[in-house]
Design a protein around this motif. Sequence first.
Motif, short mmCIF file in Angstrom:
data_model
loop_
_atom_site.label_atom_id
_atom_site.label_comp_id
_atom_site.label_asym_id
_atom_site.label_seq_id
_atom_site.Cartn_x
_atom_site.Cartn_y
_atom_site.Cartn_z
N LYS A 145 0.82 -1.21 0.00
CA LYS A 145 0.00 0.00 0.00
C LYS A 145 0.85 1.25 0.00
O LYS A 145 0.57 2.23 -0.68
CB LYS A 145 -0.92 0.00 1.22
CG LYS A 145 -2.04 -1.02 1.17
CD LYS A 145 -2.92 -0.86 2.40
CE LYS A 145 -4.06 -1.88 2.37
NZ LYS A 145 -4.94 -1.74 3.54
N PRO A 176 -4.83 5.65 2.03
CA PRO A 176 -6.25 5.68 1.63
C PRO A 176 -7.11 4.89 2.61
O PRO A 176 -6.69 3.87 3.14
CB PRO A 176 -6.24 5.02 0.25
CG PRO A 176 -4.84 5.07 -0.22
CD PRO A 176 -3.99 5.01 1.00
N ASP A 177 -8.30 5.37 2.81
CA ASP A 177 -9.27 4.66 3.64
C ASP A 177 -9.67 3.36 2.94
O ASP A 177 -9.77 3.31 1.71
CB ASP A 177 -10.50 5.54 3.87
CG ASP A 177 -11.47 4.93 4.85
OD1 ASP A 177 -12.26 4.07 4.42
OD2 ASP A 177 -11.46 5.34 6.02
N ASP A 178 -9.89 2.31 3.71
CA ASP A 178 -10.28 1.02 3.12
C ASP A 178 -11.54 1.15 2.28
O ASP A 178 -11.70 0.48 1.25
CB ASP A 178 -10.48 -0.03 4.22
CG ASP A 178 -9.16 -0.48 4.83
OD1 ASP A 178 -8.10 -0.24 4.21
OD2 ASP A 178 -9.20 -1.09 5.92
N LEU A 179 -12.47 2.00 2.73
CA LEU A 179 -13.70 2.22 1.97
C LEU A 179 -13.39 2.84 0.61
O LEU A 179 -13.96 2.45 -0.41
CB LEU A 179 -14.65 3.11 2.75
CG LEU A 179 -16.00 3.42 2.08
CD1 LEU A 179 -16.78 2.14 1.87
CD2 LEU A 179 -16.79 4.42 2.92
N ALA A 180 -12.43 3.79 0.61
CA ALA A 180 -12.04 4.43 -0.65
C ALA A 180 -11.36 3.44 -1.58
O ALA A 180 -11.59 3.43 -2.80
CB ALA A 180 -11.12 5.61 -0.37
N GLU A 184 -5.99 -3.57 -3.22
CA GLU A 184 -5.29 -2.29 -3.04
C GLU A 184 -4.51 -1.86 -4.28
O GLU A 184 -4.09 -0.71 -4.39
CB GLU A 184 -4.34 -2.36 -1.83
CG GLU A 184 -3.27 -3.41 -1.92
CD GLU A 184 -3.65 -4.70 -1.22
OE1 GLU A 184 -2.73 -5.43 -0.77
OE2 GLU A 184 -4.86 -5.00 -1.14
#
Length: 462
Positions: free
Chosen positions: A3, A16-20, A83
């Motif tokens: 990542k 980055p947010d996991d949701l993003a 990712e």
Amino acid sequence: MAKSEKSWERRLAGAPDDLAVSFVESLSYDRRLYKYDIVGSIAHAAMLAECGLITQAESDTIHEALLEIGKEIAAGRFVFRTEHEDIHMAIEAALVDKIGDVGRKLHTGRSRNDQVATDLRLWTRDEVQTLQTQITALQQAFLDLAEKHTADVMPVYTHLQRAQPVVIAAYLLSFIPQLQRDYLRLANTVALADVCPLGAGAIAGSTLPLDRRATANALAFAGRSVNSIDSVTDRDFCADFLFDCSLIAAHLSRLAEDWIIFSTSEFAFIRIADSFCTSSSMMPQKRNPDMLELIRGKTGRVYGSLVAMLTLLKAQPTGYNRDLQEDKVHVFAAADTTEACLNMAAAIVRNTTFNTARIAAGLDTGFLDATALAEYLVRKGIPFRKAHGIVGALVAECEKADMQLGDLSIETLRAHCTAVGEDVYDYLGPANVVKHYATDGAGGTMQAEKQIADWRKVLAAR
């Protein structure tokens, strides 16, 4: 590539947010582009070496590693990680894992913007060939079935009302030019898509001395895109392709609608093999043409993809926008659906028989010879509009008496028009009508046999 190793990540504060990550990924569907991404990258690396931007040894190392990655993906051994977002970054990450910093040189002078545009054009070229092969197979199936019925007569319809008689072959042959136009439209789509966008970069090209001609030639493109801004934003070829698929679906839906009706007890014109029908969970007598109904129904999917693509392209500002990531969802879905429907249609045509005895038994219904009688009167010097009225009156008289035109006596016919001769009966009745068709492409045996021979030559030349 972990990542923290994304090339653009250092510009931003924090991971980055996991949701993003989940929201932005396209790897779940664009992985099917892997072959094209790999061949595009091999061509790009070779060009970089030719231009002195990497060494030949580095290009060879990249080449070999990319081939290994391709084999791993094909064998199902490759681990896709969300990712990595897309197939481009997934392959690049694997490349770096294999060969280290040499792999990091591959993206020199290149953006994912021109990379994906190249991949999608390469995929479109191949997918068009697949669809064209399936179209040819369906045309062949129609030809084979038509050849069995060059003398058997059936009614054709306007407004779903009986119109005129034709040989069954003529009806079947009517689908072949529709499919031929589909074939040619697909070829035109490839002609418009067959330009290489590599070298356009993110939008403005590159300050590096890239040889765009070399990569275009290596990938067998007909030419190069002429404007870097347009290169990365152009998805006209996707809309073209989806329009092509939509018309294919429309033509298949027309066939499906016809044969659904023809297979009913009320018509009983055809019988579709049991292997392409289903029954009912409640009614044991049912024999349903579900495959044809699904061909008709799946047309909506393909139309939806076209509308989605046109909506996607609407109101985007000039330049690449992430909206374009969604193009592949619609293009791939329409391609898969169109492939499935073409395959099923060809199988059904090959496994359908015409109930010629049943059709022949009902040919006297509907005054199919009325137009031929009007044209007979024209041959006798009667103006067509007047002849039309005479025959209309005769049809009305026959309806009241529950008779056919051929049942009328010569005296009755001459009472309506003195030009009628004894030879009129040679023109009455559906079987006589098809014998008298004179124009090219008409519904008679002679015309059908010529069309079959002509189409055989066309298909043989592919």
